[in-house]
Scaffold this motif. Structure first.
Motif, PDB file in Angstrom:
ATOM      1  N   LYS A  52       0.822  -1.218   0.000  1.00 24.82           N
ATOM      2  CA  LYS A  52       0.000   0.000   0.000  1.00 24.82           C
ATOM      3  C   LYS A  52       0.854   1.265   0.000  1.00 24.82           C
ATOM      4  O   LYS A  52       0.351   2.350  -0.275  1.00 24.82           O
ATOM      5  N   LYS A  53       2.145   1.110   0.333  1.00 26.37           N
ATOM      6  CA  LYS A  53       3.029   2.272   0.377  1.00 26.37           C
ATOM      7  C   LYS A  53       3.769   2.427  -0.959  1.00 26.37           C
ATOM      8  O   LYS A  53       3.877   1.491  -1.745  1.00 26.37           O
ATOM      9  N   LYS A  54       4.295   3.613  -1.191  1.00 25.84           N
ATOM     10  CA  LYS A  54       5.090   3.851  -2.390  1.00 25.84           C
ATOM     11  C   LYS A  54       6.458   3.177  -2.238  1.00 25.84           C
ATOM     12  O   LYS A  54       6.916   2.919  -1.123  1.00 25.84           O
ATOM     13  N   THR A  55       7.089   2.918  -3.376  1.00 28.87           N
ATOM     14  CA  THR A  55       8.321   2.129  -3.378  1.00 28.87           C
ATOM     15  C   THR A  55       9.446   2.860  -4.085  1.00 28.87           C
ATOM     16  O   THR A  55       9.288   3.342  -5.212  1.00 28.87           O
ATOM     17  N   LEU A  56      10.601   2.928  -3.407  1.00 28.41           N
ATOM     18  CA  LEU A  56      11.830   3.456  -3.986  1.00 28.41           C
ATOM     19  C   LEU A  56      12.796   2.300  -4.210  1.00 28.41           C
ATOM     20  O   LEU A  56      13.070   1.532  -3.292  1.00 28.41           O
ATOM     21  N   ILE A  57      13.297   2.176  -5.442  1.00 31.55           N
ATOM     22  CA  ILE A  57      14.273   1.140  -5.761  1.00 31.55           C
ATOM     23  C   ILE A  57      15.663   1.757  -5.840  1.00 31.55           C
ATOM     24  O   ILE A  57      15.865   2.813  -6.446  1.00 31.55           O
ATOM     25  N   LEU A  58      16.622   1.101  -5.201  1.00 32.98           N
ATOM     26  CA  LEU A  58      18.037   1.428  -5.330  1.00 32.98           C
ATOM     27  C   LEU A  58      18.661   0.387  -6.250  1.00 32.98           C
ATOM     28  O   LEU A  58      18.542  -0.807  -5.999  1.00 32.98           O
ATOM     29  N   ASN A  61       8.442   2.026   0.900  1.00 34.89           N
ATOM     30  CA  ASN A  61       9.171   0.777   0.707  1.00 34.89           C
ATOM     31  C   ASN A  61      10.541   1.056   0.095  1.00 34.89           C
ATOM     32  O   ASN A  61      10.688   1.933  -0.755  1.00 34.89           O
ATOM     33  N   LEU A  62      11.525   0.286   0.541  1.00 32.68           N
ATOM     34  CA  LEU A  62      12.879   0.404  -0.001  1.00 32.68           C
ATOM     35  C   LEU A  62      13.297  -0.960  -0.525  1.00 32.68           C
ATOM     36  O   LEU A  62      13.225  -1.963   0.195  1.00 32.68           O
ATOM     37  N   VAL A  63      13.718  -1.004  -1.779  1.00 34.15           N
ATOM     38  CA  VAL A  63      14.130  -2.251  -2.433  1.00 34.15           C
ATOM     39  C   VAL A  63      15.517  -2.043  -3.030  1.00 34.15           C
ATOM     40  O   VAL A  63      15.780  -1.036  -3.698  1.00 34.15           O
ATOM     41  N   ASP A  71       5.608  -7.922  -8.616  1.00 38.80           N
ATOM     42  CA  ASP A  71       4.159  -7.778  -8.811  1.00 38.80           C
ATOM     43  C   ASP A  71       3.672  -6.405  -8.354  1.00 38.80           C
ATOM     44  O   ASP A  71       2.519  -6.227  -7.996  1.00 38.80           O
ATOM     45  N   PHE A  72       4.564  -5.426  -8.367  1.00 34.57           N
ATOM     46  CA  PHE A  72       4.210  -4.052  -8.027  1.00 34.57           C
ATOM     47  C   PHE A  72       4.966  -3.126  -8.970  1.00 34.57           C
ATOM     48  O   PHE A  72       5.975  -3.508  -9.573  1.00 34.57           O
ATOM     49  N   ALA A  73       4.470  -1.923  -9.113  1.00 31.57           N
ATOM     50  CA  ALA A  73       5.139  -0.931  -9.946  1.00 31.57           C
ATOM     51  C   ALA A  73       5.887   0.045  -9.051  1.00 31.57           C
ATOM     52  O   ALA A  73       5.272   0.697  -8.203  1.00 31.57           O
ATOM     53  N   PRO A  74       7.207   0.143  -9.174  1.00 31.49           N
ATOM     54  CA  PRO A  74       7.948   1.100  -8.345  1.00 31.49           C
ATOM     55  C   PRO A  74       7.527   2.531  -8.658  1.00 31.49           C
ATOM     56  O   PRO A  74       7.093   2.843  -9.771  1.00 31.49           O
ATOM     57  N   ASP A  75       7.666   3.398  -7.674  1.00 25.59           N
ATOM     58  CA  ASP A  75       7.276   4.801  -7.837  1.00 25.59           C
ATOM     59  C   ASP A  75       8.460   5.707  -8.148  1.00 25.59           C
ATOM     60  O   ASP A  75       8.273   6.802  -8.689  1.00 25.59           O
ATOM     61  N   ALA A  76       9.666   5.276  -7.798  1.00 26.53           N
ATOM     62  CA  ALA A  76      10.866   6.068  -8.071  1.00 26.53           C
ATOM     63  C   ALA A  76      12.083   5.163  -7.945  1.00 26.53           C
ATOM     64  O   ALA A  76      12.008   4.082  -7.354  1.00 26.53           O
ATOM     65  N   ALA A  77      13.204   5.615  -8.514  1.00 26.24           N
ATOM     66  CA  ALA A  77      14.428   4.809  -8.459  1.00 26.24           C
ATOM     67  C   ALA A  77      15.657   5.699  -8.472  1.00 26.24           C
ATOM     68  O   ALA A  77      15.656   6.778  -9.078  1.00 26.24           O
ATOM     69  N   ILE A  78      16.687   5.238  -7.775  1.00 21.78           N
ATOM     70  CA  ILE A  78      18.024   5.832  -7.849  1.00 21.78           C
ATOM     71  C   ILE A  78      18.924   4.816  -8.532  1.00 21.78           C
ATOM     72  O   ILE A  78      19.081   3.695  -8.037  1.00 21.78           O
TER      73      ILE A  78
END
Length: 352
Positions: free
Chosen positions: A60-66, A123-125, A148-155
């Motif tokens: 349910k939370k937004k996700t940031l991918i590193l 979320n941090l991935v 199975d989720f769409a990330p919201d931002a990435a570094i």
């Protein structure tokens, strides 16, 4: 923090000492997984990609991918040091992949470990990916397709001097084939495929891309290879040439390809059309956070795994792009430490 810095430098040296040419990264994947699990991080692997979720992951939370990569190019000529030596000299770590992108990878891993046991509002991935240097199918794209989720931002970790690339040029590589008709050169018979190719190349050079970018500049087209003929006395019936196009954010690769086809008699076949340009709004929280830390923004002419992310993303990391793929590649220890600290600051109280 001092322990985190020293462990990170040790990991970087271990990665450098372990050959990881693109497509053959099994051993560095094992090193990364072991490092994370020693830090108490639960990991998963897909091929040679290592990924991990912050323990409080909530769909349910937004996700940031590193994300950064642990594969390297092949060793180029000119090395005086051992490219796998991870030699420490005058504050430098010298070795293949030290700058591109080992330093960025270990700095992001350190930031992920730092926050692993801390509550976050998002979320941090972490994804340590393979096959970046060859844009291979077994790289980060395969991991993103698994989620199975769409990330919201990435570094995306790449050497930028810790400044922020807010746009990145895309890449379109096209194979052109001119078809003629063989004949005897002495009798001036046949249709010379070289002449057809030369006319097409001249037309491509005159092809105008009028949508310049304030960040990335113009879309640039270069013919980089040409091959034809096997005998001096035979008119060639086939001529092959290669076109390299660096595409700004105002064009898609498919659009550029159609423009090229409109001025050519030769058949044009793209090697891929999915390596499109990317950009992020200057008002995005990631960009604003970086600016608040004194970092500058710029447009990057080089391609990275950023191309595989459909979410807003920035490219940043310790080191300098011009050191990449060179003999005597190096990273400064101070640059790695600054990268760790800055990535931690980027995540701190970030509001996505």
């Amino acid at each position: 923090m001092k322990r985190l810095h020293s462990d990170t430098i040790n990991l970087l040296q271990s990665l450098i000492r372990t050959p990881s040419f693109s497509g053959s990264e099994e051993r560095t994947a094992e090193l990364i997984q072991s490092y994370l699990e020693e830090k108490g991080v639960k990991t998963s692997m897909l091929g040679n990609n290592v990924y991990a979720f912050h323990p409080s992951f909530d769909p349910k939370k937004k996700t940031l991918i590193l994300n950064s990569h642990h594969d390297t190019v092949k060793v180029v000529d000119g090395w005086k040091s051992d490219p796998f030596g991870a030699t420490m000299k005058n504050g430098r770590i010298i070795g293949l992949g030290s700058n591109d992108a080992g330093a960025s990878l270990v700095a992001l891993l350190a930031a992920f470990v730092h926050y692993y046991d801390q509550p976050l509002d998002f979320n941090l991935v972490m994804v340590a990916s393979a096959e970046e240097e060859t844009s291979g199918p077994g790289g980060v794209r395969s991991v993103l397709e698994l989620f199975d989720f769409a990330p919201d931002a990435a570094i995306i970790g790449e050497p930028t001097g810790m400044d922020i690339a807010i746009a990145e040029k895309g890449l379109l590589v096209v194979d052109g084939t001119a078809e003629g008709q063989a004949g005897h050169a002495a009798r001036d018979l046949g249709i010379n495929a070289i002449y057809i190719a030369l006319e097409d190349i001249a037309n491509l050079r005159k092809l105008g891309f009028d949508r310049d970018s304030a960040i990335l500049g113009p879309t640039r087209l270069s013919v980089t290879q040409i091959e034809a003929g096997r005998q001096h006395n035979v008119i060639p019936d086939n001529c092959h040439f290669v076109v390299d196009v660096r595409v700004n954010e105002h064009y898609t690769n498919t659009e550029v390809l159609e423009l090229m086809k409109s001025v050519c008699r030769s058949s044009l076949k793209p090697r891929s059309t999915h390596l499109n340009s990317s950009s992020i709004s200057a008002d995005h929280p990631l960009v604003r956070k970086g600016l608040s830390l004194g970092r500058k923004t710029f447009g990057s002419p080089t391609l990275s795994d950023q191309v595989h992310f459909t979410c807003p993303s920035i490219k940043m990391g310790p080191g300098m792009s011009e050191r990449s793929h060179t003999a005597e590649e190096f990273i400064l220890v101070d640059e790695v430490q600054d990268g760790i600290n800055t990535f931690i600051e980027m995540i701190d109280q970030l509001i996505l």
